[in-house]
Scaffold this motif. Sequence first.
Motif, PDB file in Angstrom:
ATOM      1  N   THR A   1       0.833  -1.207   0.000  1.00  0.00           N
ATOM      2  CA  THR A   1       0.000   0.000   0.000  1.00  0.00           C
ATOM      3  C   THR A   1       0.870   1.260   0.000  1.00  0.00           C
ATOM      4  OG1 THR A   1      -1.717  -1.187   1.201  1.00  0.00           O
ATOM      5  CG2 THR A   1      -1.872   1.202   1.169  1.00  0.00           C
ATOM      6  N   LEU A   2       1.903   1.265   0.860  1.00  0.00           N
ATOM      7  CA  LEU A   2       2.797   2.433   0.901  1.00  0.00           C
ATOM      8  C   LEU A   2       3.492   2.615  -0.445  1.00  0.00           C
ATOM      9  CD1 LEU A   2       4.344   2.040   4.464  1.00  0.00           C
ATOM     10  CD2 LEU A   2       2.591   3.632   3.706  1.00  0.00           C
ATOM     11  N   CYS A   3       3.930   1.500  -1.018  1.00  0.00           N
ATOM     12  CA  CYS A   3       4.610   1.548  -2.313  1.00  0.00           C
ATOM     13  C   CYS A   3       3.662   2.077  -3.390  1.00  0.00           C
ATOM     14  CB  CYS A   3       5.105   0.154  -2.666  1.00  0.00           C
ATOM     15  SG  CYS A   3       5.955   0.062  -4.228  1.00  0.00           S
ATOM     16  N   ALA A   4       2.413   1.601  -3.371  1.00  0.00           N
ATOM     17  CA  ALA A   4       1.434   2.037  -4.372  1.00  0.00           C
ATOM     18  C   ALA A   4       1.155   3.532  -4.254  1.00  0.00           C
ATOM     19  CB  ALA A   4       0.150   1.238  -4.230  1.00  0.00           C
ATOM     20  N   ILE A   5       1.072   4.040  -3.014  1.00  0.00           N
ATOM     21  CA  ILE A   5       0.848   5.483  -2.828  1.00  0.00           C
ATOM     22  C   ILE A   5       2.007   6.271  -3.429  1.00  0.00           C
ATOM     23  CG2 ILE A   5       0.698   7.340  -1.108  1.00  0.00           C
ATOM     24  CD1 ILE A   5      -0.941   5.509   0.631  1.00  0.00           C
ATOM     25  N   ALA A   6       3.230   5.808  -3.148  1.00  0.00           N
ATOM     26  CA  ALA A   6       4.413   6.495  -3.678  1.00  0.00           C
ATOM     27  C   ALA A   6       4.401   6.497  -5.206  1.00  0.00           C
ATOM     28  CB  ALA A   6       5.684   5.833  -3.164  1.00  0.00           C
ATOM     29  N   VAL A   7       3.973   5.379  -5.798  1.00  0.00           N
ATOM     30  CA  VAL A   7       3.953   5.285  -7.264  1.00  0.00           C
ATOM     31  C   VAL A   7       2.878   6.201  -7.846  1.00  0.00           C
ATOM     32  CG1 VAL A   7       3.404   3.771  -9.207  1.00  0.00           C
ATOM     33  CG2 VAL A   7       4.943   2.975  -7.403  1.00  0.00           C
ATOM     34  N   VAL A   8       1.664   6.136  -7.282  1.00  0.00           N
ATOM     35  CA  VAL A   8       0.547   6.908  -7.834  1.00  0.00           C
ATOM     36  C   VAL A   8       0.779   8.410  -7.661  1.00  0.00           C
ATOM     37  CG1 VAL A   8      -1.900   7.445  -7.529  1.00  0.00           C
ATOM     38  CG2 VAL A   8      -1.159   5.079  -7.612  1.00  0.00           C
TER      39      VAL A   8
ATOM     40  N   ARG B   1       3.561   9.832  -7.649  1.00  0.00           N
ATOM     41  CA  ARG B   1       4.826  10.175  -8.310  1.00  0.00           C
ATOM     42  C   ARG B   1       5.857  10.744  -7.336  1.00  0.00           C
ATOM     43  NH1 ARG B   1       3.872   8.892 -12.999  1.00  0.00           N
ATOM     44  NH2 ARG B   1       1.865   9.120 -14.037  1.00  0.00           N
ATOM     45  N   MET B   2       5.985  10.088  -6.181  1.00  0.00           N
ATOM     46  CA  MET B   2       6.963  10.557  -5.188  1.00  0.00           C
ATOM     47  C   MET B   2       8.348  10.032  -5.538  1.00  0.00           C
ATOM     48  SD  MET B   2       4.787   9.855  -1.743  1.00  0.00           S
ATOM     49  CE  MET B   2       3.219  10.636  -1.447  1.00  0.00           C
ATOM     50  N   VAL B   3       8.418   8.968  -6.344  1.00  0.00           N
ATOM     51  CA  VAL B   3       9.717   8.408  -6.728  1.00  0.00           C
ATOM     52  C   VAL B   3       9.822   8.397  -8.246  1.00  0.00           C
ATOM     53  CG1 VAL B   3      10.181   6.943  -4.738  1.00  0.00           C
ATOM     54  CG2 VAL B   3       8.651   6.127  -6.513  1.00  0.00           C
ATOM     55  N   PRO B   4      11.017   8.635  -8.778  1.00  0.00           N
ATOM     56  CA  PRO B   4      11.183   8.524 -10.229  1.00  0.00           C
ATOM     57  C   PRO B   4      11.084   7.062 -10.656  1.00  0.00           C
ATOM     58  CG  PRO B   4      13.291   8.989  -9.157  1.00  0.00           C
ATOM     59  CD  PRO B   4      12.241   9.044  -8.091  1.00  0.00           C
ATOM     60  N   GLY B   5      10.554   6.825 -11.844  1.00  0.00           N
ATOM     61  CA  GLY B   5      10.450   5.460 -12.363  1.00  0.00           C
ATOM     62  C   GLY B   5       9.429   4.623 -11.634  1.00  0.00           C
ATOM     63  N   GLY B   6       8.372   5.268 -11.169  1.00  0.00           N
ATOM     64  CA  GLY B   6       7.343   4.574 -10.406  1.00  0.00           C
ATOM     65  C   GLY B   6       6.682   3.433 -11.171  1.00  0.00           C
ATOM     66  N   ASP B   7       6.442   3.657 -12.464  1.00  0.00           N
ATOM     67  CA  ASP B   7       5.771   2.632 -13.266  1.00  0.00           C
ATOM     68  C   ASP B   7       6.620   1.373 -13.369  1.00  0.00           C
ATOM     69  OD1 ASP B   7       3.715   4.356 -13.623  1.00  0.00           O
ATOM     70  OD2 ASP B   7       4.436   5.127 -15.555  1.00  0.00           O
ATOM     71  N   VAL B   8       7.937   1.584 -13.508  1.00  0.00           N
ATOM     72  CA  VAL B   8       8.856   0.440 -13.596  1.00  0.00           C
ATOM     73  C   VAL B   8       8.806  -0.347 -12.291  1.00  0.00           C
ATOM     74  CG1 VAL B   8      11.254  -0.254 -13.937  1.00  0.00           C
ATOM     75  CG2 VAL B   8      10.332   1.708 -15.182  1.00  0.00           C
ATOM     76  N   ILE B   9       8.805   0.380 -11.176  1.00  0.00           N
ATOM     77  CA  ILE B   9       8.750  -0.276  -9.867  1.00  0.00           C
ATOM     78  C   ILE B   9       7.459  -1.083  -9.744  1.00  0.00           C
ATOM     79  CG2 ILE B   9       8.586   0.131  -7.388  1.00  0.00           C
ATOM     80  CD1 ILE B   9      10.359   2.591  -7.807  1.00  0.00           C
ATOM     81  N   ALA B  10       6.340  -0.467 -10.150  1.00  0.00           N
ATOM     82  CA  ALA B  10       5.048  -1.150 -10.036  1.00  0.00           C
ATOM     83  C   ALA B  10       5.028  -2.429 -10.871  1.00  0.00           C
ATOM     84  CB  ALA B  10       3.930  -0.213 -10.474  1.00  0.00           C
ATOM     85  N   THR B  11       5.561  -2.357 -12.092  1.00  0.00           N
ATOM     86  CA  THR B  11       5.610  -3.535 -12.952  1.00  0.00           C
ATOM     87  C   THR B  11       6.479  -4.622 -12.322  1.00  0.00           C
ATOM     88  OG1 THR B  11       5.488  -2.031 -14.812  1.00  0.00           O
ATOM     89  CG2 THR B  11       6.025  -4.314 -15.313  1.00  0.00           C
ATOM     90  N   PHE B  12       7.616  -4.187 -11.768  1.00  0.00           N
ATOM     91  CA  PHE B  12       8.526  -5.147 -11.152  1.00  0.00           C
ATOM     92  C   PHE B  12       7.867  -5.851  -9.966  1.00  0.00           C
ATOM     93  CE2 PHE B  12      11.833  -6.155  -8.024  1.00  0.00           C
ATOM     94  CZ  PHE B  12      12.583  -7.051  -8.768  1.00  0.00           C
ATOM     95  N   MET B  13       7.153  -5.075  -9.155  1.00  0.00           N
ATOM     96  CA  MET B  13       6.509  -5.658  -7.971  1.00  0.00           C
ATOM     97  C   MET B  13       5.428  -6.662  -8.366  1.00  0.00           C
ATOM     98  SD  MET B  13       7.856  -4.111  -5.302  1.00  0.00           S
ATOM     99  CE  MET B  13       6.847  -3.668  -3.907  1.00  0.00           C
ATOM    100  N   ALA B  14       4.820  -6.451  -9.551  1.00  0.00           N
ATOM    101  CA  ALA B  14       3.743  -7.343  -9.976  1.00  0.00           C
ATOM    102  C   ALA B  14       4.265  -8.512 -10.806  1.00  0.00           C
ATOM    103  CB  ALA B  14       2.714  -6.560 -10.791  1.00  0.00           C
ATOM    104  N   SER B  15       5.574  -8.513 -11.101  1.00  0.00           N
ATOM    105  CA  SER B  15       6.119  -9.504 -12.036  1.00  0.00           C
ATOM    106  C   SER B  15       6.077 -10.955 -11.550  1.00  0.00           C
ATOM    107  CB  SER B  15       7.548  -9.117 -12.426  1.00  0.00           C
ATOM    108  OG  SER B  15       8.374  -9.163 -11.286  1.00  0.00           O
ATOM    109  N   PRO B  16       6.166 -11.258 -10.233  1.00  0.00           N
ATOM    110  CA  PRO B  16       6.130 -12.670  -9.831  1.00  0.00           C
ATOM    111  C   PRO B  16       4.903 -13.404 -10.359  1.00  0.00           C
ATOM    112  CG  PRO B  16       6.782 -11.330  -7.975  1.00  0.00           C
ATOM    113  CD  PRO B  16       6.415 -10.384  -9.078  1.00  0.00           C
TER     114      PRO B  16
END
Lengths: 264, 374
Positions: free
Chosen positions: A83-90, A92-107
């Motif tokens: 949840t914390l990670c998703a808030i940061a991505v949505v 845009r608190m971190v650069p490359g948020g979309d890449v992070i989100a894709t990576f987290m969902a990759s398993p």
Amino acid sequence: MIPRLSFALCWVMLSLALLFLFTPIVIVVAVSFTESAVFSFPPQGFSLKWYYSIRNADGLLASAWLSAQVAFISTLISLVLGTLCAIAVVRRMVPGGDVIATFMASPLMIPGLVLGIAFLQAARLVGLNDAYTTLLVAHVVLTMPFIMRTVLASLSMFDFSMVDAARMLGCSYPRALWRVLVPNILPGVMSGALFAFIASFDNYPISIFLVDVHTKTLPIQLLNQLEMSPDPTVAATSALLILATVLALIVCDRLVGLKRMTTI
Amino acid sequence: MNLVATEAARERAASANKRYLDVAAVTKRFGTATVLQDLNISVARSEFISLLGPSGCGKTTLLRLIAGLMKPDGGRIAINGSDLTQVPAHKRNIGVVFQNYALFPHLTVEQNVAFGLEAQRTPKAEIGARVQNALALVRMQAFAERRISALSGGQQQRVAVARALVVKPSLLLLDEPFSALDRKLRETMQIELRHLLRDLEITSIFVTHDQDEALVMSDRIAVMNEGRIEQLGTPDEVYSAPASLHVLEFVGQSTRIGGTADASALNGTASVETPLGKILAPLHDGSGVSGKVVLGVRPECIALGERPDANFNEISAELTDIVFFGSKTALHFQPPGADDRIQVEVARVPSGIAQGVALKLYWPISETMVYPAP
């Protein structure tokens, strides 16, 4: 003509799908009440003895308890971190948020066997010998995609100007999040958590590489049981799991509404 | 706006507290881009001010700075003499009606309105009555139990207004609150909201990119462009005496004619050589213009026919279009050698004119505006 035909086809498909989904459940539940000592359908007579035998079956209860623990703790960890990670991505608190989100969902897109072998080797490499901890870490990775996807979906539909509105009405920033953000994303978060819990609870391909003699999760123990003494104890265990799932769905429906959960 | 209302607005601005809200030398940067640079604006108590400008002019940024949802990089914001620059948003007691209303979908209408009172720990006994009062103000009592999703756009806006007003804010900020409504409803809501805010004597700042909205609702309009306020004045002043070419172009319809001004301005009148001939324009502030200039005329000032005397400019142009609006008709002319078409508004189309004929047009010299060409 065409609409009527497609209408009929629709019903046929629906019936087939329902048949396909419900037949195994009905058979398992029916077999669990049999008097016969073999796994056969239709069941003969009626008895609850296979339910009593769950207690005596070697390691079945212990593995069920372990699976519940691993599923609950890993879902909880994923819920907070995801949840914390998703808030940061949505936001845009971190650069490359979309890449992070894709990576987290990759398993979710990698075969379980591959993940299992990878976890086994990684655990050996860092000298992690404890099966319980290894299972827990692997299941956090396994449950994360479910949490990330549903929370990201809920957040993308959440209008953050509501948080601004709550602040202008006298709520501090954390309080505004609690009073406005949390109630609005809760249905999505709950459904994600439910799916994550189930995915962890019935995972076989990853867990099989990480368990040891004393630490076996329920799906693995059930398969062992089926190989060693194929009696309807397994069916009774499955019937109880089906009951537990139905109860969980009813509770979720009462809490947040299944309709709201499935639309996200 | 009529003269009486303008006078009343002026008086209101003059009396009591002229600097109720005081924004002084406020600067805001995003990265390397400066959105607002040393911006000053003062709003009198119970005044209704519009921030009007194209998107990206900084009007929403200014609103968010006043609300406290953003921190300025420099300058000072004060209400009623107390400095708010360092006060967080939730302690400023400023009401905001957001563009999309930002109502809470998990609460009912009543709970939405009560939200601010609960957040400020108002006694329970008081909350019920105040919520009912606020809902009565916007005529929404019958909908108190409804969910937000069961309301129409106009009803949602009323709830948003009630929610912002119920906490008795010291200032009300409105961020394009009409943009989601269809035209007919928008016009009704504009008048209704204007009356409500006037009755409550609440100081309001209204952000819009819609010039009609600003003209209808405001005591004064601040026309913004590229992070600056280009003109601050009553709707009448902004419309009939635009301070810059940008204001002329942004507010209302106008005809622009390019030309070259004669260096020798004769007793306060500039003589401009244009493709349509010589056009005279008065110089108001005494500063002479020379070189490339742009002349501006409002469509309702132009009449058809020959000029009655030398106090009028006269040109001739070809009629290209007749556009019927119902209460008025716009005639479009294409003058020879000019890019811009000339717009003339008439109540009725005179008989015997048709597209393609060349007609004479005239307008008072006093209604001609002149600006240096950009």
